[in-house]
Design a protein around this motif. Structure first.
Motif, mmCIF file in Angstrom:
data_model
loop_
_atom_site.group_PDB
_atom_site.id
_atom_site.type_symbol
_atom_site.label_atom_id
_atom_site.label_comp_id
_atom_site.label_asym_id
_atom_site.label_seq_id
_atom_site.Cartn_x
_atom_site.Cartn_y
_atom_site.Cartn_z
ATOM 1 N N TRP A 1 0.807 -1.220 0.000
ATOM 2 C CA TRP A 1 0.000 0.000 0.000
ATOM 3 C C TRP A 1 0.835 1.263 0.000
ATOM 4 O O TRP A 1 0.456 2.282 -0.584
ATOM 5 N N ALA B 1 1.113 5.751 -1.699
ATOM 6 C CA ALA B 1 0.923 6.803 -0.694
ATOM 7 C C ALA B 1 1.121 8.188 -1.283
ATOM 8 O O ALA B 1 2.052 8.421 -2.052
ATOM 9 N N CYS C 1 2.145 10.628 0.303
ATOM 10 C CA CYS C 1 3.313 11.238 0.945
ATOM 11 C C CYS C 1 4.624 10.611 0.469
ATOM 12 O O CYS C 1 5.685 10.940 0.969
ATOM 13 N N PHE D 1 6.140 14.380 8.829
ATOM 14 C CA PHE D 1 5.158 13.546 9.520
ATOM 15 C C PHE D 1 5.594 13.191 10.942
ATOM 16 O O PHE D 1 4.888 12.484 11.640
ATOM 17 N N LEU E 1 -3.670 16.328 3.255
ATOM 18 C CA LEU E 1 -3.011 15.399 2.341
ATOM 19 C C LEU E 1 -3.498 13.973 2.615
ATOM 20 O O LEU E 1 -3.852 13.227 1.690
ATOM 21 N N ALA F 1 -5.142 5.732 2.744
ATOM 22 C CA ALA F 1 -5.273 6.170 4.137
ATOM 23 C C ALA F 1 -5.769 5.029 5.032
ATOM 24 O O ALA F 1 -5.331 4.896 6.182
ATOM 25 N N TRP G 1 0.099 9.456 11.084
ATOM 26 C CA TRP G 1 -0.224 8.368 10.150
ATOM 27 C C TRP G 1 -1.698 8.490 9.817
ATOM 28 O O TRP G 1 -2.545 8.537 10.721
HETATM 29 S S1 SF4 Z 1 -2.602 8.503 4.735
HETATM 30 FE FE1 SF4 Z 1 -1.093 10.149 5.003
HETATM 31 S S2 SF4 Z 1 0.630 9.232 6.109
HETATM 32 FE FE2 SF4 Z 1 -0.633 7.570 5.307
HETATM 33 S S3 SF4 Z 1 0.301 7.002 3.356
HETATM 34 FE FE3 SF4 Z 1 -1.312 8.495 2.922
HETATM 35 S S4 SF4 Z 1 -0.326 10.520 2.919
HETATM 36 FE FE4 SF4 Z 1 1.081 9.072 3.913
#
Ligand code: SF4
Length: 84
Positions: A5, A9, A11, A19, A38, A45, A62
């Protein structure tokens, strides 16, 4: 083979330091609004949050959650499990 996963992402290309704010949580909760936005739009997520909960990740943001928010989620889930 399925990708992990984290490969999807939002990020992925950002500085991980964003973070992991260094100030106390009570302070940085007001500084993480852009990260929450974001994460709210991130396609992974759900798995990100479940990973942080399952591993008991004690630091960082997170899936837009702070450590204390994740502790509350885990406590709530624990209470639900014990009630049956
Ligand atoms: S939910 Fe936020 S911390 Fe988690 S992978 Fe996606 S951007 Fe990164």
């Amino acid at each position: 083979m399925t990708n992990h996963w984290s490969e999807s992402a939002s990020c992925r290309s950002l500085d991980p330091e964003l973070f992991f704010p260094v100030s106390r949580e009570a302070v940085y909760t007001t500084q993480i609004a852009p990260i929450r936005r974001l994460c709210a739009a991130c396609p992974v997520a759900g798995p990100c949050l479940e990973w942080a909960l399952a591993t008991g990740e004690p630091h960082g943001i997170w899936a837009g959650t702070t450590p204390s928010e994740r502790r509350r989620i885990r406590a709530t889930r624990g209470r639900r499990l014990t009630r049956g």
